[in-house]
Scaffold this motif. Sequence first.
Motif, PDB file in Angstrom:
ATOM      1  N   PHE A   1       5.500   1.270  -5.785  1.00  0.00           N
ATOM      2  CA  PHE A   1       4.555   0.292  -5.248  1.00  0.00           C
ATOM      3  C   PHE A   1       5.257  -0.975  -4.756  1.00  0.00           C
ATOM      4  CE2 PHE A   1       2.579   3.065  -8.300  1.00  0.00           C
ATOM      5  CZ  PHE A   1       1.455   3.495  -7.616  1.00  0.00           C
ATOM      6  N   ASP A   2       6.579  -0.904  -4.690  1.00  0.00           N
ATOM      7  CA  ASP A   2       7.382  -1.987  -4.117  1.00  0.00           C
ATOM      8  C   ASP A   2       7.634  -1.616  -2.666  1.00  0.00           C
ATOM      9  OD1 ASP A   2       9.442  -3.582  -3.167  1.00  0.00           O
ATOM     10  OD2 ASP A   2      10.571  -3.541  -5.024  1.00  0.00           O
ATOM     11  N   SER A   3       7.027  -2.328  -1.739  1.00  0.00           N
ATOM     12  CA  SER A   3       7.093  -1.954  -0.327  1.00  0.00           C
ATOM     13  C   SER A   3       8.518  -1.964   0.203  1.00  0.00           C
ATOM     14  CB  SER A   3       6.218  -2.888   0.516  1.00  0.00           C
ATOM     15  OG  SER A   3       6.639  -4.237   0.376  1.00  0.00           O
TER      16      SER A   3
ATOM     17  N   ARG B   1       9.548   1.674   1.518  1.00  0.00           N
ATOM     18  CA  ARG B   1       9.613   1.818   2.970  1.00  0.00           C
ATOM     19  C   ARG B   1      11.028   1.725   3.533  1.00  0.00           C
ATOM     20  NH1 ARG B   1       4.496  -2.165   4.507  1.00  0.00           N
ATOM     21  NH2 ARG B   1       2.954  -1.096   3.204  1.00  0.00           N
ATOM     22  N   ALA B   2      11.908   1.015   2.843  1.00  0.00           N
ATOM     23  CA  ALA B   2      13.264   0.837   3.363  1.00  0.00           C
ATOM     24  C   ALA B   2      14.250   0.863   2.195  1.00  0.00           C
ATOM     25  CB  ALA B   2      13.376  -0.481   4.124  1.00  0.00           C
ATOM     26  N   PRO B   3      14.620   2.056   1.703  1.00  0.00           N
ATOM     27  CA  PRO B   3      15.510   2.155   0.545  1.00  0.00           C
ATOM     28  C   PRO B   3      16.834   1.426   0.734  1.00  0.00           C
ATOM     29  CG  PRO B   3      14.506   4.283   1.042  1.00  0.00           C
ATOM     30  CD  PRO B   3      14.146   3.364   2.169  1.00  0.00           C
TER      31      PRO B   3
ATOM     32  N   ALA C   1       2.616 -11.046  -6.901  1.00  0.00           N
ATOM     33  CA  ALA C   1       1.155 -10.906  -6.879  1.00  0.00           C
ATOM     34  C   ALA C   1       0.747  -9.613  -6.185  1.00  0.00           C
ATOM     35  CB  ALA C   1       0.529 -12.109  -6.176  1.00  0.00           C
ATOM     36  N   ASN C   2       1.389  -9.293  -5.071  1.00  0.00           N
ATOM     37  CA  ASN C   2       1.080  -8.054  -4.353  1.00  0.00           C
ATOM     38  C   ASN C   2       1.438  -6.829  -5.177  1.00  0.00           C
ATOM     39  OD1 ASN C   2       0.204  -9.570  -2.180  1.00  0.00           O
ATOM     40  ND2 ASN C   2       2.112  -9.376  -1.040  1.00  0.00           N
ATOM     41  N   TYR C   3       2.569  -6.913  -5.863  1.00  0.00           N
ATOM     42  CA  TYR C   3       3.013  -5.807  -6.724  1.00  0.00           C
ATOM     43  C   TYR C   3       2.017  -5.567  -7.851  1.00  0.00           C
ATOM     44  CZ  TYR C   3       6.063  -3.278 -10.003  1.00  0.00           C
ATOM     45  OH  TYR C   3       6.592  -2.360 -10.876  1.00  0.00           O
ATOM     46  N   GLU C   4       1.613  -6.633  -8.518  1.00  0.00           N
ATOM     47  CA  GLU C   4       0.655  -6.511  -9.610  1.00  0.00           C
ATOM     48  C   GLU C   4      -0.661  -5.922  -9.113  1.00  0.00           C
ATOM     49  OE1 GLU C   4       2.286 -10.351 -12.189  1.00  0.00           O
ATOM     50  OE2 GLU C   4       0.481 -10.534 -10.955  1.00  0.00           O
TER      51      GLU C   4
END
Length: 263
Positions: free
Chosen positions: A126-128, A132-134, A184-187
């Motif tokens: 859930f970490d964008s 999305r970009a390893p 905040a987005n992660y949570e």
Amino acid sequence: MTDGSQHRYRTVWISDIHLGTRGCQAEPLLDFLRSVECDTMYLVGDVIDFWRMRRARYWPQSHNDVIQKLLRKARKGTRVILTPGNHDDMLRGYVDHEFGHILVVGDAIHVLADGRRLLVIHGDQFDSVVARAPWLGHLGTHANAASQLVNQWFNWGRLKLGYPYWSLSGYLKHKVKHRGQFIANYEKALVEEARRRGVDGVVCGHIHYPEQKILDGILYYNDGDWVDNRTALVEHHSGELELLRWPETPAVRPMAEVISLVS
């Protein structure tokens, strides 16, 4: 179990140990593991940092001692469950396999003593940035390695002057612009996943930011890490949860400081 432990819990969650890196706080973690007993222990990802170890070998005896202590607990009856993270993602190919009585799972549903159900997951999904970009995640890993090296020398100087350990690298991370919005987005993403799964809350790691809160009626717990914060989440036999920070001076061996509490 009779391994000399001093504190008894129903469940313990720890994550983001990053064995194989210089930033890993292996000795305080080993002290913590020696001081607790539990029925179930969750290793919530990034236990061994295979990302870093592909580039540089670093494995002192204290890191080996942590592994041996975890294996010993599993042999003596503690139910040890590992949910891989992005730094030990190679273990995701071994879901539902056991290694030394440690079970590897993609994620888990933990039922508290009072009946509440918690999703247990590392959280990198859930970490964008990672999802999305390893390659950006790897870049951040190397930058973090540099800050941890500086942190080691910084704390060597502090200890020589009689001051306790203080995480310079953790302080810098928390001061990075936009980090607050990222957290905040992660949570929010983890809480939405817990709601989708039909559970009461979620326990995660990944972002090295210990926290407990209720978001839109869903419990959110991040058990922190053993690089910057030395934290663990524990469940008492009543179902009460505590987020603990391990003492700055392990030789004293008092009960860990309770930094937050939700029942």
